[in-house]
Design a protein around this motif. Structure first.
Motif, PDB file in Angstrom:
ATOM      1  N   MET A   1       0.852  -1.191   0.000  1.00 34.62           N
ATOM      2  CA  MET A   1       0.000   0.000   0.000  1.00 34.62           C
ATOM      3  C   MET A   1       0.886   1.239   0.000  1.00 34.62           C
ATOM      4  O   MET A   1       1.748   1.392   0.851  1.00 34.62           O
ATOM      5  N   THR A   2       0.695   2.127  -0.936  1.00 32.94           N
ATOM      6  CA  THR A   2       1.573   3.298  -1.087  1.00 32.94           C
ATOM      7  C   THR A   2       0.833   4.609  -0.946  1.00 32.94           C
ATOM      8  O   THR A   2       1.371   5.659  -1.278  1.00 32.94           O
ATOM      9  N   GLY A   3      -0.398   4.587  -0.457  1.00 38.15           N
ATOM     10  CA  GLY A   3      -1.145   5.834  -0.328  1.00 38.15           C
ATOM     11  C   GLY A   3      -1.734   6.241  -1.658  1.00 38.15           C
ATOM     12  O   GLY A   3      -1.929   5.447  -2.563  1.00 38.15           O
ATOM     13  N   ARG A   4      -1.995   7.528  -1.824  1.00 41.93           N
ATOM     14  CA  ARG A   4      -2.630   8.016  -3.037  1.00 41.93           C
ATOM     15  C   ARG A   4      -1.651   7.980  -4.212  1.00 41.93           C
ATOM     16  O   ARG A   4      -0.479   8.292  -4.045  1.00 41.93           O
ATOM     17  N   PRO A   5      -2.157   7.631  -5.406  1.00 31.73           N
ATOM     18  CA  PRO A   5      -1.263   7.476  -6.545  1.00 31.73           C
ATOM     19  C   PRO A   5      -0.804   8.821  -7.073  1.00 31.73           C
ATOM     20  O   PRO A   5      -1.496   9.820  -6.967  1.00 31.73           O
ATOM     21  N   VAL A   6       0.387   8.826  -7.688  1.00 29.14           N
ATOM     22  CA  VAL A   6       0.887  10.025  -8.360  1.00 29.14           C
ATOM     23  C   VAL A   6       0.357  10.019  -9.781  1.00 29.14           C
ATOM     24  O   VAL A   6       0.489   9.011 -10.489  1.00 29.14           O
ATOM     25  N   ASP A 176     -11.495   7.914 -10.780  1.00 29.97           N
ATOM     26  CA  ASP A 176     -10.368   8.345  -9.939  1.00 29.97           C
ATOM     27  C   ASP A 176     -10.843   8.703  -8.531  1.00 29.97           C
ATOM     28  O   ASP A 176     -10.162   8.404  -7.542  1.00 29.97           O
ATOM     29  N   ARG A 177     -11.996   9.352  -8.439  1.00 34.28           N
ATOM     30  CA  ARG A 177     -12.542   9.664  -7.110  1.00 34.28           C
ATOM     31  C   ARG A 177     -12.863   8.378  -6.359  1.00 34.28           C
ATOM     32  O   ARG A 177     -12.613   8.271  -5.153  1.00 34.28           O
ATOM     33  N   SER A 178     -13.439   7.415  -7.076  1.00 32.91           N
ATOM     34  CA  SER A 178     -13.768   6.139  -6.432  1.00 32.91           C
ATOM     35  C   SER A 178     -12.498   5.434  -5.960  1.00 32.91           C
ATOM     36  O   SER A 178     -12.449   4.886  -4.845  1.00 32.91           O
ATOM     37  N   ARG A 179     -11.446   5.449  -6.794  1.00 31.65           N
ATOM     38  CA  ARG A 179     -10.184   4.830  -6.396  1.00 31.65           C
ATOM     39  C   ARG A 179      -9.586   5.531  -5.190  1.00 31.65           C
ATOM     40  O   ARG A 179      -9.067   4.894  -4.270  1.00 31.65           O
ATOM     41  N   ALA A 180      -9.626   6.875  -5.192  1.00 36.16           N
ATOM     42  CA  ALA A 180      -9.051   7.629  -4.078  1.00 36.16           C
ATOM     43  C   ALA A 180      -9.754   7.287  -2.765  1.00 36.16           C
ATOM     44  O   ALA A 180      -9.108   7.113  -1.724  1.00 36.16           O
ATOM     45  N   ARG A 185      -9.560   4.371   2.282  1.00 37.73           N
ATOM     46  CA  ARG A 185     -10.180   3.434   3.229  1.00 37.73           C
ATOM     47  C   ARG A 185      -9.248   2.269   3.526  1.00 37.73           C
ATOM     48  O   ARG A 185      -9.087   1.869   4.690  1.00 37.73           O
ATOM     49  N   GLU A 186      -8.603   1.745   2.482  1.00 36.88           N
ATOM     50  CA  GLU A 186      -7.682   0.630   2.693  1.00 36.88           C
ATOM     51  C   GLU A 186      -6.460   1.074   3.488  1.00 36.88           C
ATOM     52  O   GLU A 186      -5.947   0.324   4.324  1.00 36.88           O
ATOM     53  N   TRP A 187      -5.991   2.281   3.221  1.00 39.05           N
ATOM     54  CA  TRP A 187      -4.846   2.785   3.974  1.00 39.05           C
ATOM     55  C   TRP A 187      -5.190   2.940   5.451  1.00 39.05           C
ATOM     56  O   TRP A 187      -4.369   2.622   6.325  1.00 39.05           O
ATOM     57  N   LEU A 193      -4.163  -1.351  11.623  1.00 38.12           N
ATOM     58  CA  LEU A 193      -3.599  -2.667  11.923  1.00 38.12           C
ATOM     59  C   LEU A 193      -2.157  -2.539  12.410  1.00 38.12           C
ATOM     60  O   LEU A 193      -1.761  -3.177  13.395  1.00 38.12           O
ATOM     61  N   TRP A 194      -1.364  -1.703  11.731  1.00 35.52           N
ATOM     62  CA  TRP A 194       0.010  -1.487  12.162  1.00 35.52           C
ATOM     63  C   TRP A 194       0.064  -0.857  13.561  1.00 35.52           C
ATOM     64  O   TRP A 194       0.896  -1.223  14.391  1.00 35.52           O
TER      65      TRP A 194
END
Length: 201
Positions: A1-6, A176-180, A185-187, A193-194
């Motif tokens: 998981m890398t956060g929001r995409p560039v 893109d909004r849906s992916r963000a 949410r996954e992040w 969890l961490w």
């Protein structure tokens, strides 16, 4: 998981989105974006025969109108009744003057005509009139007919391409909004969890 995409940059942006949509692990929204791209590209290509049809139709109508105008309109001599008066337009200086001419039925007609600057009373100019002797413009020329048809076809293509590009851009923006939202949410889930694992230590 890398956060929001560039955001990807051109020219590899489209290529990267295509690879992402055709990958074996592609998500439904990636495949939907690829489908949108293919559909909009197809619509843009189909605009070419449509534009050709529009151009042909416009050329046919304009040619018929030009032939009718050639039959109905004619040039006649008009005698200026007064000296020309200069009129300053948007980019040029023109002149107008009252004039008289003879209609096809032999009756006299008068009206204001456009003439060269410094034209004097009594001089004769040629004007276009219709079948009733009323002053009108010159009939359409073959060059005007061709230009009108070409412009009509070009406008049709431009509108179609702009419309399909806008449609695809809208679809991409929604995805893109849906992916963000999903990545955020996954992040949050991974981050919580961490955090719980660090507390256990």
């Amino acid at each position: 998981m890398t956060g929001r995409p560039v955001p990807l940059r051109e020219p590899g942006r489209v290529r990267a989105r295509v690879r992402r949509g055709t990958a074996r692990a592609a998500r439904p929204d990636d495949r939907l974006e690829l489908a949108s791209l293919l559909l909009c590209t197809l619509l843009a290509v189909l605009a070419l025969p449509v534009a050709l049809t529009v151009a042909t139709t416009v050329a046919t109508d304009a040619s018929a109108q030009a032939r009718q105008q050639q039959m109905e309109r004619s040039q006649v001599p008009a005698v200026l009744l007064e000296d020309a008066t200069s009129v300053t337009g948007a980019s040029t200086v023109q002149a107008v003057a009252p004039a008289s001419w003879t209609a096809p039925d032999g009756s006299d007609r008068e009206g204001t005509v456009t003439v060269p600057v410094e034209t004097s009373a009594g001089e004769t100019v040629r004007i276009w009139t219709d079948a009733d002797g009323r002053r009108t413009g010159a009939p359409l020329t073959p060059g005007t007919v061709r230009l009108t048809s070409v412009v009509s076809g070009a406008v049709t293509v431009a509108v179609a391409v702009a419309g399909t590009a806008g449609l695809h851009a809208g679809v991409c923006a929604l995805l893109d909004r849906s992916r963000a939202r999903r990545w955020a949410r996954e992040w949050d889930e991974v981050e919580s969890l961490w955090a719980s694992r660090f507390r256990l230590r």
